[in-house]
Design an enzyme around this catalytic site. Structure first.
Site, PDB file in Angstrom:
ATOM      1  N   TYR A   1      -8.222  13.991  -0.435  1.00  0.00           N
ATOM      2  CA  TYR A   1      -7.355  14.795  -1.293  1.00  0.00           C
ATOM      3  C   TYR A   1      -8.143  15.300  -2.506  1.00  0.00           C
ATOM      4  CZ  TYR A   1      -3.920  13.038   1.941  1.00  0.00           C
ATOM      5  OH  TYR A   1      -3.240  12.747   3.098  1.00  0.00           O
TER       6      TYR A   1
ATOM      7  N   ARG B   1      -7.009   4.678  -6.324  1.00  0.00           N
ATOM      8  CA  ARG B   1      -7.395   4.417  -4.940  1.00  0.00           C
ATOM      9  C   ARG B   1      -8.603   5.276  -4.620  1.00  0.00           C
ATOM     10  NH1 ARG B   1      -3.898   3.737   0.555  1.00  0.00           N
ATOM     11  NH2 ARG B   1      -4.029   1.582  -0.160  1.00  0.00           N
TER      12      ARG B   1
ATOM     13  N   ALA C   1       2.336   8.666  -1.971  1.00  0.00           N
ATOM     14  CA  ALA C   1       1.723   9.738  -2.752  1.00  0.00           C
ATOM     15  C   ALA C   1       2.807  10.585  -3.414  1.00  0.00           C
ATOM     16  CB  ALA C   1       0.849  10.606  -1.854  1.00  0.00           C
TER      17      ALA C   1
ATOM     18  N   SER D   1       0.831  -1.197   0.000  1.00  0.00           N
ATOM     19  CA  SER D   1       0.000   0.000   0.000  1.00  0.00           C
ATOM     20  C   SER D   1       0.870   1.255   0.000  1.00  0.00           C
ATOM     21  CB  SER D   1      -0.889  -0.023   1.247  1.00  0.00           C
ATOM     22  OG  SER D   1      -1.776   1.051   1.258  1.00  0.00           O
ATOM     23  N   PRO D   2       0.420   2.346  -0.634  1.00  0.00           N
ATOM     24  CA  PRO D   2       1.187   3.601  -0.590  1.00  0.00           C
ATOM     25  C   PRO D   2       1.281   4.127   0.845  1.00  0.00           C
ATOM     26  CG  PRO D   2      -0.529   3.685  -2.266  1.00  0.00           C
ATOM     27  CD  PRO D   2      -0.804   2.477  -1.440  1.00  0.00           C
TER      28      PRO D   2
ATOM     29  N   CYS E   1       3.395   7.302   2.991  1.00  0.00           N
ATOM     30  CA  CYS E   1       4.337   8.417   2.975  1.00  0.00           C
ATOM     31  C   CYS E   1       5.515   8.150   3.904  1.00  0.00           C
ATOM     32  CB  CYS E   1       3.634   9.707   3.395  1.00  0.00           C
ATOM     33  SG  CYS E   1       2.418  10.287   2.197  1.00  0.00           S
TER      34      CYS E   1
ATOM     35  N   GLN F   1       1.861   6.164  -7.184  1.00  0.00           N
ATOM     36  CA  GLN F   1       0.582   6.797  -6.857  1.00  0.00           C
ATOM     37  C   GLN F   1       0.694   8.290  -7.126  1.00  0.00           C
ATOM     38  OE1 GLN F   1      -0.931   7.816  -2.839  1.00  0.00           O
ATOM     39  NE2 GLN F   1      -2.503   6.280  -3.223  1.00  0.00           N
TER      40      GLN F   1
ATOM     41  N   GLY G   1      -0.189  -2.420   4.391  1.00  0.00           N
ATOM     42  CA  GLY G   1       0.424  -1.149   4.743  1.00  0.00           C
ATOM     43  C   GLY G   1       1.375  -1.260   5.913  1.00  0.00           C
TER      44      GLY G   1
END
Length: 376
Positions: free
Chosen positions: A197, A245, A65, A28-29, A31, A113, A341
């Site tokens: 977002y 997503r 991201a 999973s993305p 940060c 992403q 994640g």
């Protein structure tokens, strides 16, 4: 044994054979706020982070991201793929390419992403030593932009509302970033249409109170998402899959609901070239989220059921932490893949260890057997 988690998965594309993953465990993305990516350029930290996950056996690694323009960063520490004074940002692209090459060398595929945080940009990283809220200009922050000029989340400064021309510039930024992602060698793109977002700020009635062509009814609120998907698909190779997503619900009757989200996804898959949906939820000031193990799996299942007449892949994310849980989700056809994640942050070899726990034959383990032979 035959494992659903460790069976190959092909994500289709408009033409060609699509992208085949060695297994259905997706990173999973997430940060990476532990480092400061100056000017959006990934660092050696990012190389080792994504590289270790690929070496740990995942089928697909998704980057954090990745901003399509500087003001679209969630925080000043974010990475990006954007234009710099009208020119390609070669340094960003070159470092992304280095990461892609290493991930490929470990047998995994990699997606980026692409993101624009809109009114949730210029925030402090979610770290114990950081304050909350909007980063002021004298500390590296900037004026945010959004769908309206109202704060999109408690504690954040008000963004500057983008007019129609401003939104079209954002669409162009996604298109340009997709070109660079292809040049860097990425296998897929995941567009960030979740967690409050910019794309989701447009889609959700909690934040989109516009009355022009980008607001009002569902076709208006989903216009920005459609235009970004179309713009990216226009330059992204037809042989490569395009993903998104999605926050499938705001968890409140005032916000986006699952049925509406499913209808938007069906349109994007059937008519706009989307191939893969990663289903999450929330991100705006909606209702309380009933968090618990696998709490978003039912949302993914609903999206998957709505897309039954298509060949789109649907992955589920959210507190999926152990091998048996992931295997059950896939074996019972609740999703086509699982996105891992925080469990992957804690253990980059989560996928290879899961293969051992599920009794996958040693020769089918996705990493070198010297890591695991002593434990069998």
């Amino acid at each position: 044994m035959t494992s659903s988690l460790f069976s190959p998965l092909t994500i289709s594309a408009p033409t060609g054979d699509g992208l085949t993953l060695r297994n259905r465990a997706i990173v999973s993305p997430m940060c990476q706020y532990i480092v400061d990516a100056h000017d959006g350029v990934p660092l050696d930290w990012h190389l080792q982070h994504y590289g270790s996950l690929a070496a740990g056996g995942f089928g697909l690694v998704t980057t954090e991201a990745t901003a399509v323009e500087p003001r679209g960063r969630i925080s000043p520490r974010d990475i990006g793929l954007w234009n710099d004074i009208g020119l390609w940002n070669d340094e960003q692209q070159q470092v992304h390419a280095r990461i892609v090459d290493f991930v490929h060398s470990q047998g995994a595929a990699i997606a980026t992403q692409l993101s624009h945080a809109g009114g949730k940009a210029s925030t402090y990283p979610w770290l114990p030593d950081q304050p909350g809220g909007t980063v002021p200009a004298d500390q590296g922050g900037w004026q945010t932009v959004g769908i309206t000029d109202q704060p999109v989340f408690p504690g954040l400064d008000a963004p500057q509302a983008l007019d129609a021309d401003g939104l079209k510039q954002v669409v162009d930024a996604f298109r340009d970033a997709a070109r660079r992602a292809d040049a860097a060698g990425y296998d897929s793109i995941q567009l960030h249409g979740a967690h409050g977002y910019l794309m989701y700020q447009a889609l959700s009635p909690l934040t989109n109170t516009r009355t022009d062509e980008y607001g009002g009814d569902l076709p208006g609120r989903s216009r920005l998402m459609r235009e970004i998907v179309d713009a990216v698909r226009s330059v992204w190779p037809a042989t490569k899959p395009l993903g998104l997503r999605l926050s499938a619900t705001d968890w409140t009757e005032r916000g986006l609901d699952l049925e509406t989200a499913a209808a938007v996804m069906h349109e994007l898959v059937a008519d706009h070239g989307l191939n893969w949906i990663d289903v999450s939820s929330g991100g705006l000031n909606g209702g309380p989220i009933p968090m618990g193990p696998g709490y978003q799996v039912s949302l993914a299942t609903a999206i998957k059921d709505a897309l039954v007449d298509t060949d789109a892949v649907v992955s589920s994310v959210g507190m999926i932490t152990d091998a048996t849980q992931a295997e059950t989700i896939l074996a019972t056809d609740q999703a086509d893949a699982v996105s891992i994640g925080r469990a992957a942050l804690r253990n980059p070899h989560w996928a290879a260890q899961a293969a051992v726990e599920l009794g996958v034959p040693l020769e089918d383990n996705p990493v070198a057997d010297q890591f695991w032979r002593a434990y069998l």
